[in-house]
Design an enzyme around this catalytic site. Structure first.
Site, PDB file in Angstrom:
ATOM      1  N   GLU A 118       3.067  19.946 -10.718  1.00  0.00           N
ATOM      2  CA  GLU A 118       4.358  20.318 -11.312  1.00  0.00           C
ATOM      3  C   GLU A 118       4.785  19.408 -12.460  1.00  0.00           C
ATOM      4  OE1 GLU A 118       3.675  20.324  -8.114  1.00  0.00           O
ATOM      5  OE2 GLU A 118       3.996  22.403  -7.517  1.00  0.00           O
TER       6      GLU A 118
ATOM      7  N   GLN B 267       6.525  27.179  -9.003  1.00  0.00           N
ATOM      8  CA  GLN B 267       6.394  28.308  -8.075  1.00  0.00           C
ATOM      9  C   GLN B 267       7.626  28.506  -7.188  1.00  0.00           C
ATOM     10  OE1 GLN B 267       2.830  28.596  -5.357  1.00  0.00           O
ATOM     11  NE2 GLN B 267       2.448  30.131  -6.906  1.00  0.00           N
TER      12      GLN B 267
ATOM     13  N   HIS C 150      11.092  25.060   2.366  1.00  0.00           N
ATOM     14  CA  HIS C 150      11.196  26.379   1.735  1.00  0.00           C
ATOM     15  C   HIS C 150      12.647  26.834   1.729  1.00  0.00           C
ATOM     16  CE1 HIS C 150       7.005  26.050   2.967  1.00  0.00           C
ATOM     17  NE2 HIS C 150       6.738  26.836   1.945  1.00  0.00           N
TER      18      HIS C 150
END
Ligand SMILES: Cc1ncc(C[n+]2csc(CCOP(=O)(O)OP(=O)(O)O)c2C)c(N)n1
Length: 804
Positions: free
Chosen positions: A526, A548, A593
């Protein structure tokens, strides 16, 4: 040797050869003299801190010879000799930087905002438009965190690859000539321990970009020896596996001693040819360098270098070695002695001029305020106190601006009950002076030109009479398709963005249509995905860097914060990188997440717009807006929104979502409810339930967290409802607290509130996995309903009876 001295076709005569060497020697000794005097300026208190390039002079002369117009450097604070050798730094500018001179004409790198040794060249005209970068040498603005120059370096190099290979791009323009430009990096040996270094090295090897990275190796990182930094104490040794072979692409690696002037020139020539013509990355490990004055003005190196090392450093000082070499080949020491004497004289004169130039305006201002204080004191009942303040200020021989302003502000306290023309003049001076200093220290965080993103007007989406309803990802995909066909300079890249068209298929089929360079897959890295974006945006391209999932933005957050977010600020608006960062978040389940650390992001990224569209049409509109502007932004798409149905606009690539504008999505009378992104759906559901119990909420979508509600629309709603609830799924005190601060302090909502403002957020930990994890960690419709109901219960306990 003569041929190696220059990269030009022109062969040198003996005289020219000698002249060039002596010119180089002169630059080296001038640079050294600057370091020596610079340290003294700090130790005598005229400057705050110094970090200099002594001991690294000679290799930088060689680097400068290979550096051409159109090339870029992304380096660090040791490169003053290189800057002098490419004519981008004079001794006077060097000292202006040390004194933090805020006039950009005197200190062209950051106008005193950065400490000395942090360099820049201007890529923008005064109106914010691009200069012709092919007619100048380009320095991407330095930053202090070690190795943070690396991710951007990758992007600067990759831009050349794009200009050479993307067929839609013009081969010759203001930014490139067929991709012949090299991005040159510099880094200290100790800083190669950072992850950014290894991530960049690997990515550049994969991408095969024209990047030449020089490692200045003096065996230390402040006090810590190489044995604690680098396996085998040698970066070139451990990177050997990157060396290209006959059948495998990779790097060309050189190792050279930093005092060996002629060998250095040879190596830099070779490196330049390889990178420029073949687009192969090169690593030059420059060993045996020294640091004669230690790391910085903060300490002395005698504390950590032993006697042998100190002795070795004085014998192997690169300038001393170059001098011995020159004397040996030209058999004449006199010219050298003259150069050294002249350097001492010239640098000393430059230092004096820089100091006088820096101080003279402050002294003039000091005189002005003293005159005003004399006048105001003469009329005041508190004359003695004001004269005391005035005399204290007059005694300061080297005043700071804050001394002047602080004295003026303190004297106003004595004058608080008095009225006179002189007091008005003093107030006028304070206002004027504060405004001037506000320009010097607090401007150019965002674009101040006509292309600022907040200037782009809204264009609403247009729909067919019988509108087509599609999965929302199609709106994004078709809008990206329109973007790629309308803007030839747009590129998108990220993990799984290419072949499969991103994990949610918002780019489905676009790689096939626009090619593997414009719609590209990347490795899982990243920080350098962001770096690619920053570097390419600095060279006139319009990259969209895809992260992402929002949770993984944390890997790129440091570089976004330290580099991208500060770029305009640290160059007084003389450089820009209009990078768009695309990611998706919110409403996921699980510790990694969860997708909503918005407070952390907002606070670290001042200097980047933070946009949280509630659906894909809004998101697509943001991309369109940003491409009309010249500013960087982060767009967080809603992860659970891609399969929801939305209408497909006709004017794809054209409609825009305005930045800094909230939207009222349901009118109501009882409470103003502010939210953003995915929680808005929950608020809408809760709102229907609240209607059943006669509570009518007004729902406002913040849309853009930074900047938030430029026209202060939320306060108008609160004026009507007198109550405020802010809902998000960040931790308590996260983005909701930021929004509350904006509404209470900026919009002055306190006066209209009849109830305590309420925030409904997730719990203070990261959310647990699964649907139950979500229910018990994040705000649910039940939580929202009850939070709002309970607020109304406090207002009218009879009408809204306690639930439980
Ligand atoms: C991320 C980060 N960590 C720590 C520092 C503090 N720091 C500044 S320079 C430096 C040492 C760098 O050594 P090296 O890379 O060998 O370069 P040199 O200064 O010796 O040229 C350190 C630890 C920093 N600026 N940034």
């Amino acid at each position: 040797m003569i041929e190696k001295l220059t990269t030009s076709e022109h062969k040198l005569s003996y005289q020219e050869f000698k002249k060039e060497i002596l010119e180089d020697y002169k630059i080296a000794v001038i640079s050294r003299e600057c370091s020596l005097l610079g340290r003294r300026e700090v130790l005598t208190g005229k400057a705050k801190f110094g970090i200099f390039g002594d001991g690294k002079e000679v290799p930088q002369l060689a680097l400068a010879k290979a550096f051409k117009n159109g090339d870029w450097r992304s380096g660090y604070y040791r490169d003053q000799t290189f800057m002098m050798a490419i004519n981008q730094l004079t001794p006077q500018q060097f000292f202006a930087g040390l004194y933090a001179h805020t006039d950009i004409k005197a200190e062209p790198y950051s106008a005193g905002r950065q400490m000395g040794g942090h360099f820049t060249t201007h890529t923008l005209q005064d109106d914010g438009s691009w200069k012709n970068l092919m007619q100048q040498k380009n320095i991407s603005a330095d930053i202090s965190p070690t190795a943070s120059q690396m991710p951007r370096l990758l992007g600067l190099a990759q831009a050349s690859k794009m200009y050479r290979n993307v067929k839609e791009l013009k081969k010759s323009n203001r930014f490139s000539n067929n991709g012949n430009e090299i991005a040159w990096g510099t880094i200290g040996n100790a800083s190669t321990s950072e992850g950014h270094f290894f991530e960049t090295i690997n990515a550049a090897g994969v991408l095969q970009v024209p990047m030449v990275i020089s490692v200045w190796d003096d065996e230390f990182g402040i006090s810590v020896h190489a044995e604690h930094h680098t396996t085998k104490e040698s970066i070139s040794e451990i990177l050997k596996g990157f060396q290209r072979t006959e059948d495998k692409k990779g790097y060309e690696i050189f190792v050279v001693n930093g005092w060996d002037y002629s060998k250095l020139i040879d190596v830099y020539n070779q490196a330049s040819t390889i990178a420029r013509t073949e687009h192969v990355p090169v690593l030059i490990h420059v060993k045996e360098l020294t640091q004669p004055q230690g790391h910085s003005t903060s300490g002395s190196h005698e504390r950590y270098k032993n006697k042998e090392r100190l002795q070795w450093e004085s014998e192997n000082d690169c300038i001393a070695k170059m001098k011995a070499w020159i004397i040996e080949i030209f058999e004449n020491e006199e010219e050298i002695i003259t150069i050294e004497k002249d350097a001492k004289r010239d640098v000393s004169a430059a230092k004096r001029t820089a100091w006088n130039d820096y101080l003279s305006t402050i002294i003039d201002d000091q005189k002005e305020i003293i005159t005003l204080l004399d006048k105001v004191a003469a009329k005041s009942n508190h004359k003695t106190f004001i004269i005391k303040l005035r005399n204290d200020l007059a005694d300061v021989k080297v005043p700071l601006k804050k001394d002047l302003l602080s004295t003026a502000r303190k004297s106003l306290v004595y004058l608080r009950e008095e009225h006179s023309e002189e007091k008005l003049q003093l107030i006028h001076w304070i206002t004027k002076y504060s405004k001037e200093q506000n320009y010097n220290y607090n401007t150019h965080l965002f674009s101040e030109n006509k292309n600022a993103a907040t200037n782009i007007k809204e264009v609403k989406p247009i729909y067919k009479a019988h509108h087509v309803v599609v999965d929302a990802r199609i709106v994004l995909r078709d809008n990206f398709d329109a973007i790629f066909s309308q803007h030839k300079d747009v590129l998108i890249f990220g993990e799984d963005s290419g072949k499969i068209g991103d994990v949610n298929q918002g780019l489905e089929g676009l790689q096939l249509k626009y090619g593997k360079l414009r719609v590209a897959d990347t490795g899982i890295r990243e920080a350098t995905i962001i770096g690619q974006g920053i570097g390419m945006a600095m060279r006139g391209l319009r990259p969209i860097a895809e992260i992402q999932y929002l949770d993984y933005l944390l890997y790129g957050l440091q570089i976004l914060s330290d580099d991208l977010a500060t770029l305009r600020y640290r160059t007084l608006g003389k450089q820009k990188a209009p990078l768009i960062v695309r990611t998706r978040g919110h409403r996921l389940e699980g510790i990694w997440h969860s997708g909503s650390p918005m407070g952390a992001i907002i606070h670290l990224l001042r200097g980047i717009y933070i946009l949280t569209p509630r659906n894909m049409t809004k998101a697509a509109g943001f991309y369109n807006t940003l491409l009309k502007s010249d500013e960087p932004a982060l767009i967080v798409e809603n992860l659970n929104g891609y399969r929801l149905k939305e209408r497909l606009p006709l004017n794809l690539g054209q409609f825009t979502t305005p930045i800094g504008v909230v939207e009222t999505i349901k009118e109501g009378t009882d409470i103003t409810v502010l939210s953003y992104g995915a929680t808005l759906k929950l608020v809408e559901e809760a709102s229907s339930a609240l209607e059943q119990v006669a509570i009518h909420i007004e729902i406002i979508d913040a849309q853009t967290l930074f900047p938030f509600d430029i026209d202060h629309q939320v306060i108008k709603s609160i004026e009507k409802t007198n109550r405020l609830v802010i809902i998000d799924e960040d931790v308590p005190g996260g983005a909701s607290a930021y929004l509350l601060d904006q509404i209470i302090n900026k919009q002055n909502a306190f006066q209209f509130l009849d109830s305590k403002p309420l925030t409904i957020t997730s719990k203070s930990h990261r959310p647990a996995y699964g649907s139950d994890g979500d229910y018990f960690s994040k705000p649910s419709t039940d939580d929202i309903f009850e939070g709002i109901y309970n607020l109304m219960h406090e207002v009218d306990p009879l009408k809204y009876q306690k639930l439980y």
